[in-house]
Design a protein around this motif. Sequence first.
Motif, PDB file in Angstrom:
ATOM      1  N   TYR A 149      82.061  -3.912  24.762  1.00 39.47           N
ATOM      2  CA  TYR A 149      80.766  -3.269  24.935  1.00 39.47           C
ATOM      3  C   TYR A 149      79.666  -3.993  24.155  1.00 39.47           C
ATOM      4  N   ALA A 166      78.741  -6.917  26.241  1.00 39.12           N
ATOM      5  CA  ALA A 166      77.908  -6.439  27.347  1.00 39.12           C
ATOM      6  C   ALA A 166      76.490  -6.146  26.864  1.00 39.12           C
ATOM      7  N   ILE A 201      73.465  -8.044  28.629  1.00 37.58           N
ATOM      8  CA  ILE A 201      72.574  -7.228  29.465  1.00 37.58           C
ATOM      9  C   ILE A 201      71.250  -6.954  28.776  1.00 37.58           C
ATOM     10  N   GLU A 231      75.499  -7.022  34.724  1.00 37.84           N
ATOM     11  CA  GLU A 231      75.848  -5.644  35.096  1.00 37.84           C
ATOM     12  C   GLU A 231      77.128  -5.611  35.924  1.00 37.84           C
ATOM     13  N   TYR A 281      80.922  -6.037  33.964  1.00 35.87           N
ATOM     14  CA  TYR A 281      81.511  -5.052  33.067  1.00 35.87           C
ATOM     15  C   TYR A 281      81.634  -3.711  33.792  1.00 35.87           C
ATOM     16  N   GLU A 331      81.647   0.435  34.355  1.00 32.36           N
ATOM     17  CA  GLU A 331      80.590   1.389  34.027  1.00 32.36           C
ATOM     18  C   GLU A 331      80.714   1.944  32.613  1.00 32.36           C
ATOM     19  N   ARG A 342      79.425  -0.548  30.170  1.00 37.71           N
ATOM     20  CA  ARG A 342      77.964  -0.662  30.249  1.00 37.71           C
ATOM     21  C   ARG A 342      77.287   0.514  29.552  1.00 37.71           C
TER      22      ARG A 342
END
Length: 391
Positions: A131, A134, A138, A147, A150, A152, A155
């Motif tokens: 995470y 990410a 992101i 997006e 990774y 949901e 994210r």
Amino acid sequence: MQETWRWYGALDKITLADVAQTAATGIVNALHEIPYGEVWKAEQISARAGEIRAAGFDWSVVESLPIHERIKRGEGDLTQLFANYRQSMANLAAAGVQVVCYNFMPLLDWTRTDLAAPVARGGTCLRFEAYRMAAFEIHMLGRTAAEDDYPEDVRKRAAIWFQRSSHADRDSLLHAIMSGLPGAYDRYDVDGLKQALTLYDGFDRAALRANYKRFLDEVIPAAEELGMRFCVHPDDPPRDILGLPRIVSNADDIDWIMSSVDSNANGLTLCSGSLGANPANDVPAIAAAHADRIHFAHLRNVRKDPDGAFEEAAHLEGDTDMVALIKVLLSEENRRRNAGLSDHNIPFRPDHGHELLTDIGQGAFPGYPMIGRLRGLAELRGVISALSHGV
């Protein structure tokens, strides 16, 4: 198996006198101060080799002779870059250094999001937190295509972390991600990394494979003539990252590399941690499939989480069966010995140890503390000694 130790020369807080106390006999080293693409001159190599040998070690492996990013991108006239690379190879061979570990990862080397994640019962380790990576891709880089890379839940956690993070938190994350770059060069800031990534716009797996094949075609014939053995290091982590393709991440990738130039000089660095971070990889099986082409081994272990995160485990405590893996390597050494090969020993080194006790605060390269690696070496030495009675 030959016990070796990675040492960063004048850049290292750990001295050769310190390393001597580990009882390792080989040093893994590179001339990190030389910019990528320039020739490693004979006198520079000779000076480093003399320093290592005067301390009572073999210079067992070069890690690494770096590959210029233009070669990875296949950009422009590469004639001089390849000529420089082959000249460096010749100068190393003349100094008696025969094994070269290298990687073909675009832009970055190994990547972690935490350099000092806490370990149960004390100490710290390197960790890749999905995470946080990410969040970096992101929210800090603004790479919208990330997006899709990774799930949901990752994210969502990334968004929460970013919203709650301070500037210091973000700076710390950037520092961790940049820390895998070897040598003494400046790391990218966010804007610099964005700019560097634009050079890979539209770059895909097929393009990187084609450029890698060209690299092998340019250097492996020279390695054969020089009696050198090249061994590619797997991707770390073994997945696409920052929108850049990775092509040395699994069994199929390694099968392709070994068959693309079918030569003993085109070999593998068996890194149990890098391959072990991919849940699809059976590391002992990969080792068995390509045992005759393994010229160097990084023995470490990782513990994986379902969301793609992983961290460095103690050498005998992670997800990879280290005993089974070492048994494969010892069996291959035995085969080489019975075949009368003079270079039957496979050099290995303990890799990415935990920071333990007085390691903490000493400023060693991330993943390369003294006591943590010595613990790993002792554990591996015990396994090798026990198994050797039955090989």
